[in-house]
Design a protein around this motif. Sequence first.
Motif, PDB file in Angstrom:
ATOM      1  N   MET A   1     -12.345  79.972 -52.375  1.00  0.00           N
ATOM      2  CA  MET A   1     -12.797  81.510 -52.057  1.00  0.00           C
ATOM      3  C   MET A   1     -12.192  82.174 -51.027  1.00  0.00           C
ATOM      4  N   PHE A  21      -2.543  70.870 -29.959  1.00  0.00           N
ATOM      5  CA  PHE A  21      -3.354  70.533 -30.475  1.00  0.00           C
ATOM      6  C   PHE A  21      -3.267  71.681 -32.109  1.00  0.00           C
ATOM      7  N   ARG A  24      -1.107  70.189 -34.912  1.00  0.00           N
ATOM      8  CA  ARG A  24      -2.562  69.639 -35.624  1.00  0.00           C
ATOM      9  C   ARG A  24      -3.638  70.137 -36.559  1.00  0.00           C
ATOM     10  N   LEU A  25      -4.172  71.303 -35.820  1.00  0.00           N
ATOM     11  CA  LEU A  25      -4.765  72.178 -36.421  1.00  0.00           C
ATOM     12  C   LEU A  25      -4.534  73.334 -37.692  1.00  0.00           C
ATOM     13  N   LYS A  28      -4.390  71.495 -41.472  1.00  0.00           N
ATOM     14  CA  LYS A  28      -5.535  72.001 -42.114  1.00  0.00           C
ATOM     15  C   LYS A  28      -5.965  73.490 -42.445  1.00  0.00           C
ATOM     16  N   ILE A  96     -21.733  84.450 -35.644  1.00  0.00           N
ATOM     17  CA  ILE A  96     -22.033  83.847 -36.829  1.00  0.00           C
ATOM     18  C   ILE A  96     -21.592  84.369 -38.090  1.00  0.00           C
ATOM     19  N   PRO A  97     -21.621  84.351 -39.028  1.00  0.00           N
ATOM     20  CA  PRO A  97     -21.681  84.319 -41.002  1.00  0.00           C
ATOM     21  C   PRO A  97     -22.960  83.911 -41.234  1.00  0.00           C
ATOM     22  N   ASN A  98     -23.735  84.299 -42.233  1.00  0.00           N
ATOM     23  CA  ASN A  98     -24.774  83.764 -42.414  1.00  0.00           C
ATOM     24  C   ASN A  98     -24.351  84.181 -44.324  1.00  0.00           C
ATOM     25  N   MET A  99     -24.225  82.907 -44.393  1.00  0.00           N
ATOM     26  CA  MET A  99     -23.432  81.855 -45.854  1.00  0.00           C
ATOM     27  C   MET A  99     -24.905  81.990 -46.941  1.00  0.00           C
TER      28      MET A  99
ATOM     29  N   ALA B  16     -10.759  69.920 -30.059  1.00  0.00           N
ATOM     30  CA  ALA B  16     -10.925  69.459 -30.848  1.00  0.00           C
ATOM     31  C   ALA B  16     -12.008  70.744 -31.475  1.00  0.00           C
ATOM     32  N   PHE B  17     -11.531  71.506 -33.462  1.00  0.00           N
ATOM     33  CA  PHE B  17     -11.981  72.347 -33.642  1.00  0.00           C
ATOM     34  C   PHE B  17     -13.143  72.165 -33.681  1.00  0.00           C
ATOM     35  N   VAL B  45     -22.197  78.278 -38.406  1.00  0.00           N
ATOM     36  CA  VAL B  45     -21.833  78.743 -39.568  1.00  0.00           C
ATOM     37  C   VAL B  45     -23.513  79.098 -39.916  1.00  0.00           C
ATOM     38  N   GLY B  52     -20.923  76.892 -47.677  1.00  0.00           N
ATOM     39  CA  GLY B  52     -20.079  77.978 -47.043  1.00  0.00           C
ATOM     40  C   GLY B  52     -18.973  77.499 -47.059  1.00  0.00           C
ATOM     41  N   GLN B  56     -12.234  74.509 -49.296  1.00  0.00           N
ATOM     42  CA  GLN B  56     -11.573  74.825 -47.551  1.00  0.00           C
ATOM     43  C   GLN B  56     -11.912  73.119 -47.093  1.00  0.00           C
ATOM     44  N   ASN B  59     -10.648  67.052 -47.773  1.00  0.00           N
ATOM     45  CA  ASN B  59      -9.546  65.997 -46.806  1.00  0.00           C
ATOM     46  C   ASN B  59      -9.876  66.792 -45.491  1.00  0.00           C
ATOM     47  N   LYS B  60     -10.417  67.275 -45.262  1.00  0.00           N
ATOM     48  CA  LYS B  60     -10.128  67.885 -43.854  1.00  0.00           C
ATOM     49  C   LYS B  60     -10.636  67.304 -42.460  1.00  0.00           C
ATOM     50  N   VAL B  61     -11.899  66.636 -42.609  1.00  0.00           N
ATOM     51  CA  VAL B  61     -12.788  66.946 -41.531  1.00  0.00           C
ATOM     52  C   VAL B  61     -12.530  65.358 -41.409  1.00  0.00           C
ATOM     53  N   ASP B  62     -12.190  65.291 -40.304  1.00  0.00           N
ATOM     54  CA  ASP B  62     -11.939  64.027 -38.812  1.00  0.00           C
ATOM     55  C   ASP B  62     -13.651  63.327 -38.075  1.00  0.00           C
ATOM     56  N   ALA B 109     -11.029  63.831 -43.549  1.00  0.00           N
ATOM     57  CA  ALA B 109      -9.638  63.276 -43.967  1.00  0.00           C
ATOM     58  C   ALA B 109      -9.513  61.584 -44.211  1.00  0.00           C
TER      59      ALA B 109
END
Lengths: 106, 168
Positions: A1, A21, A24-25, A28, A96-99, B16-17, B45, B52, B56, B59-62, B109
């Motif tokens: 979305m 870093f 690598r990011l 993703k 902080i988003p509120n989903m 790390a993110f 979040v 939420g 997205q 397969n992304k989270v380590d 991932a």
Amino acid sequence: MKLNYYNYLLQEVDVDFNPEFIQRLLAKLNWSVICEAITQLDATKDIELPENLTDEVKEDEDMLRKIHHVLLEVEVIEGKLICPETGREFPINKGIPNMLLNDEEV
Amino acid sequence: MQVYFSAKVLDAHSPAFIMCTDINKHAANVAQRVSQTNGQSLEIVVTDLVMGFGDQISNKVDLLIFNPPYVVTPSNEVGTKDLSAAWAGGVDGREVTNRLLPKISDILAEGGLFYLVAIKENKIEDIKQILNKQGLTMTVVLTRRSGPELLSTLRFEKIESRVADLPV
């Protein structure tokens, strides 16, 4: 979305640059979504990012610094995320988003 | 608090993110205040588990860490807007955990790890079976008694070759 941003308040912060870093990011990220998102924020709409993440781009330090800046150094503190399909608004408060959907909307 | 501590440990090794979610916005605000006070950057979040993010995070989270509401309670105490949402786990203390378990393999991932806190009443062997079917292997990292609770930290690892071998 994909969500549209509406920003009332942005904040720019300093974050130490680490090129490995960022590389690598990048693996993703949904790059087209990032490129679209930055056009919607005042602080980033004039920043040009390449359409495609080629190997060349990923090795270019200036480009990595730009990417580092938009990803990590610009924060939406107060604003909204808006679903383009339904118009539903998700507030962002204090960064902080509120989903959560309300009971009526589930 | 736990989120901040984990983040500090991770960040000491390499950047790390880090994203955190909580269904309760007060918990989210506190997590943010603690992290900011201590100079740790987190993306927070408010959402129900990972809802939420949609697809997205496929397969992304380590590394995925989950400290669920694991206490055995009546079902009607689960998912309220008050503080009990932090502990009320319903039948077998598993009602919230059960909603996340089917998504673990998709979220992680290749080589990704999932850490889960569980008590004996949560039927750990059953959790193990559910995740084995997704191609994830379990290790019990630590078990400790804390008052009336026998707590375990479980680690699940996604190994792609195992996932590929699963019957379709």
